[in-house]
Design a protein around this motif. Structure first.
Motif, PDB file in Angstrom:
ATOM      1  N   ASN A 277       0.849  -1.191   0.000  1.00 44.91           N
ATOM      2  CA  ASN A 277       0.000   0.000   0.000  1.00 44.91           C
ATOM      3  C   ASN A 277       0.885   1.242   0.000  1.00 44.91           C
ATOM      4  N   PHE A 278       0.251   2.378  -0.225  1.00 43.26           N
ATOM      5  CA  PHE A 278       1.007   3.631  -0.346  1.00 43.26           C
ATOM      6  C   PHE A 278       1.641   4.035   0.983  1.00 43.26           C
ATOM      7  N   LEU A 279       0.989   3.721   2.091  1.00 46.83           N
ATOM      8  CA  LEU A 279       1.542   4.073   3.399  1.00 46.83           C
ATOM      9  C   LEU A 279       2.855   3.339   3.652  1.00 46.83           C
ATOM     10  N   GLN A 280       2.932   2.091   3.230  1.00 42.43           N
ATOM     11  CA  GLN A 280       4.164   1.328   3.388  1.00 42.43           C
ATOM     12  C   GLN A 280       5.286   1.932   2.546  1.00 42.43           C
ATOM     13  N   ALA A 281       4.982   2.303   1.309  1.00 39.76           N
ATOM     14  CA  ALA A 281       5.990   2.915   0.446  1.00 39.76           C
ATOM     15  C   ALA A 281       6.457   4.252   0.999  1.00 39.76           C
ATOM     16  N   LEU A 282       5.516   5.065   1.463  1.00 44.37           N
ATOM     17  CA  LEU A 282       5.849   6.377   2.001  1.00 44.37           C
ATOM     18  C   LEU A 282       6.662   6.256   3.290  1.00 44.37           C
ATOM     19  N   PHE A 283       6.308   5.292   4.123  1.00 38.95           N
ATOM     20  CA  PHE A 283       7.001   5.095   5.398  1.00 38.95           C
ATOM     21  C   PHE A 283       8.462   4.701   5.155  1.00 38.95           C
ATOM     22  N   SER A 284       8.701   3.799   4.218  1.00 35.79           N
ATOM     23  CA  SER A 284      10.069   3.372   3.919  1.00 35.79           C
ATOM     24  C   SER A 284      10.897   4.508   3.329  1.00 35.79           C
ATOM     25  N   CYS A 285      10.318   5.255   2.397  1.00 38.09           N
ATOM     26  CA  CYS A 285      11.046   6.361   1.761  1.00 38.09           C
ATOM     27  C   CYS A 285      11.378   7.459   2.764  1.00 38.09           C
TER      28      CYS A 285
ATOM     29  N   VAL B  19      26.941   1.880  -0.687  1.00 35.36           N
ATOM     30  CA  VAL B  19      25.550   1.807  -0.231  1.00 35.36           C
ATOM     31  C   VAL B  19      24.741   0.869  -1.126  1.00 35.36           C
ATOM     32  N   ALA B  20      24.992   0.910  -2.423  1.00 35.61           N
ATOM     33  CA  ALA B  20      24.301  -0.008  -3.341  1.00 35.61           C
ATOM     34  C   ALA B  20      24.657  -1.458  -3.028  1.00 35.61           C
ATOM     35  N   LEU B  21      25.925  -1.723  -2.709  1.00 40.67           N
ATOM     36  CA  LEU B  21      26.344  -3.082  -2.353  1.00 40.67           C
ATOM     37  C   LEU B  21      25.695  -3.527  -1.049  1.00 40.67           C
ATOM     38  N   MET B  22      25.669  -2.647  -0.054  1.00 40.49           N
ATOM     39  CA  MET B  22      25.038  -2.981   1.221  1.00 40.49           C
ATOM     40  C   MET B  22      23.552  -3.275   1.037  1.00 40.49           C
ATOM     41  N   THR B  23      22.892  -2.490   0.192  1.00 38.69           N
ATOM     42  CA  THR B  23      21.467  -2.707  -0.071  1.00 38.69           C
ATOM     43  C   THR B  23      21.224  -4.058  -0.724  1.00 38.69           C
TER      44      THR B  23
ATOM     45  N   VAL C 133       9.779 -18.286   6.572  1.00 41.82           N
ATOM     46  CA  VAL C 133       8.432 -17.711   6.632  1.00 41.82           C
ATOM     47  C   VAL C 133       7.577 -18.253   5.482  1.00 41.82           C
ATOM     48  N   PRO C 134       6.492 -18.939   5.756  1.00 39.21           N
ATOM     49  CA  PRO C 134       5.652 -19.495   4.693  1.00 39.21           C
ATOM     50  C   PRO C 134       4.678 -18.481   4.094  1.00 39.21           C
ATOM     51  N   GLN C 135       5.180 -17.330   3.746  1.00 42.18           N
ATOM     52  CA  GLN C 135       4.379 -16.326   3.052  1.00 42.18           C
ATOM     53  C   GLN C 135       5.310 -15.367   2.330  1.00 42.18           C
ATOM     54  N   ALA C 136       4.802 -14.735   1.285  1.00 46.33           N
ATOM     55  CA  ALA C 136       5.609 -13.817   0.493  1.00 46.33           C
ATOM     56  C   ALA C 136       5.914 -12.550   1.295  1.00 46.33           C
ATOM     57  N   LEU C 137       6.958 -11.849   0.881  1.00 50.22           N
ATOM     58  CA  LEU C 137       7.398 -10.639   1.577  1.00 50.22           C
ATOM     59  C   LEU C 137       7.694  -9.552   0.561  1.00 50.22           C
ATOM     60  N   CYS C 138       7.266  -8.326   0.853  1.00 50.48           N
ATOM     61  CA  CYS C 138       7.610  -7.192  -0.007  1.00 50.48           C
ATOM     62  C   CYS C 138       7.806  -5.957   0.867  1.00 50.48           C
ATOM     63  N   GLY C 139       8.517  -4.993   0.336  1.00 51.52           N
ATOM     64  CA  GLY C 139       8.757  -3.765   1.083  1.00 51.52           C
ATOM     65  C   GLY C 139      10.230  -3.560   1.393  1.00 51.52           C
ATOM     66  N   ALA C 140      10.579  -2.305   1.664  1.00 53.72           N
ATOM     67  CA  ALA C 140      11.972  -1.922   1.901  1.00 53.72           C
ATOM     68  C   ALA C 140      12.246  -1.650   3.375  1.00 53.72           C
ATOM     69  N   ALA C 141      11.500  -2.296   4.264  1.00 53.45           N
ATOM     70  CA  ALA C 141      11.729  -2.079   5.695  1.00 53.45           C
ATOM     71  C   ALA C 141      13.125  -2.504   6.097  1.00 53.45           C
ATOM     72  N   SER C 142      13.635  -3.592   5.520  1.00 54.19           N
ATOM     73  CA  SER C 142      14.979  -4.060   5.866  1.00 54.19           C
ATOM     74  C   SER C 142      16.043  -3.058   5.444  1.00 54.19           C
ATOM     75  N   VAL C 143      15.842  -2.404   4.309  1.00 50.88           N
ATOM     76  CA  VAL C 143      16.807  -1.394   3.847  1.00 50.88           C
ATOM     77  C   VAL C 143      16.801  -0.183   4.769  1.00 50.88           C
ATOM     78  N   ALA C 144      15.612   0.257   5.170  1.00 47.95           N
ATOM     79  CA  ALA C 144      15.515   1.390   6.092  1.00 47.95           C
ATOM     80  C   ALA C 144      16.175   1.058   7.430  1.00 47.95           C
ATOM     81  N   LEU C 145      15.921  -0.149   7.944  1.00 47.17           N
ATOM     82  CA  LEU C 145      16.544  -0.572   9.192  1.00 47.17           C
ATOM     83  C   LEU C 145      18.062  -0.650   9.058  1.00 47.17           C
ATOM     84  N   MET C 146      18.536  -1.116   7.915  1.00 49.92           N
ATOM     85  CA  MET C 146      19.979  -1.211   7.686  1.00 49.92           C
ATOM     86  C   MET C 146      20.652   0.155   7.758  1.00 49.92           C
ATOM     87  N   LEU C 147      20.061   1.153   7.127  1.00 53.87           N
ATOM     88  CA  LEU C 147      20.649   2.495   7.123  1.00 53.87           C
ATOM     89  C   LEU C 147      20.654   3.095   8.528  1.00 53.87           C
TER      90      LEU C 147
END
Length: 252
Positions: free
Chosen positions: A76-84, A103-107, A122-136
């Protein structure tokens, strides 16, 4: 008449900006222009473990590609906006410190580790950049830990990012065991990406900076020593009628 300075926009964080633009573009294409293709579901989501609706297929090249591409998908848009909102400021800071290629390599490392763990656990699909935001955010905290300190603002930002992602997970079907496991998987990928960057790029820069500082200090000390009155070369350049005196020595 003095010429006016031209105002220009500096494309400072190319990786972070390009990442966010691509994520938002894919979201709008998936939800408005290409609704029938389900881009996020079929391409920009990491496959799950055995038993998932979209389980990882070892014989499918698309499954391997999705281990990296899922960070561009958003439910959803809230997830995209939150990560950005986290990636843009922290990404710009890390690109200035480590450089865009690092940074590109780390990502990439962060995305692969997160996607691989999701496909195993995890027996379900995953999407979103939460891991990238947490990494930074983690990377900015680790650099301060190297100075024997940690910023309270970094801890609060990390807490905000984690709780925000838990809230988003609860919106997408409830905060169950799988949602919590997915958050820990993303946190593990973030740790892998941040540690990979911290152990490579910063070490080279710190070593080079330390060597440069050591060389400059040595040259300065040598210059002071050469100009010291206790050196014979100092008095050899003086004329016979020079009345320069030094406390503790006699010029004969």
């Amino acid at each position: 008449m003095a010429s006016k300075k031209k105002f220009k926009i500096n494309f400072d964080a190319c990786v972070s900006i390009s990442f966010c633009v691509a994520s938002l573009l894919i979201f709008f294409l998936d939800n408005f222009a290409l609704k029938n293709y389900s881009l996020t579901q079929n391409i920009f989501s990491a496959p799950g473990a055995k038993g998932a609706a979209q389980a990882f297929n070892f014989s499918s090249p698309a499954s391997y590609a999705r281990l990296f591409l899922f960070v561009f998908g958003n439910q959803n848009f809230l997830q995209a906006l939150f990560s950005c909102a986290f990636i843009l400021p922290f990404g710009a800071l890390m690109e200035e410190r480590y450089g865009s290629p690092a940074v590109a390599l780390m990502t990439s490392i962060c995305a692969f580790v997160t996607g691989a763990l999701n496909a195993c656990l995890v027996p379900q699909a995953l999407c979103g950049a939460a891991s990238v935001a947490l990494m930074l955010i983690l990377l900015s905290s680790i650099t301060s830990i190297a100075k024997n300190e940690i910023h309270l603002s970094s801890l609060l930002t990390l807490f905000l990012c984690l709780t925000g992602n838990l809230y988003l997970a609860s919106m997408n079907g409830g905060l169950d065991r799988l949602a919590v496991t997915s958050i820990f998987v993303q946190l593990a990928g973030a740790l892998a990406g941040s540690m990979a960057g911290f152990l490579t790029a910063p070490k080279t820069r710190r070593t080079a900076a330390a060597a440069s500082a050591s060389s400059s200090n040595a040259e300065r000390l040598q210059e002071i020593d050469n100009n010291s009155p206790r050196k014979k070369s100092f008095w050899g350049n003086k004329k016979a009628d020079d009345e320069t005196t030094v406390i503790g020595s006699i010029n004969i």
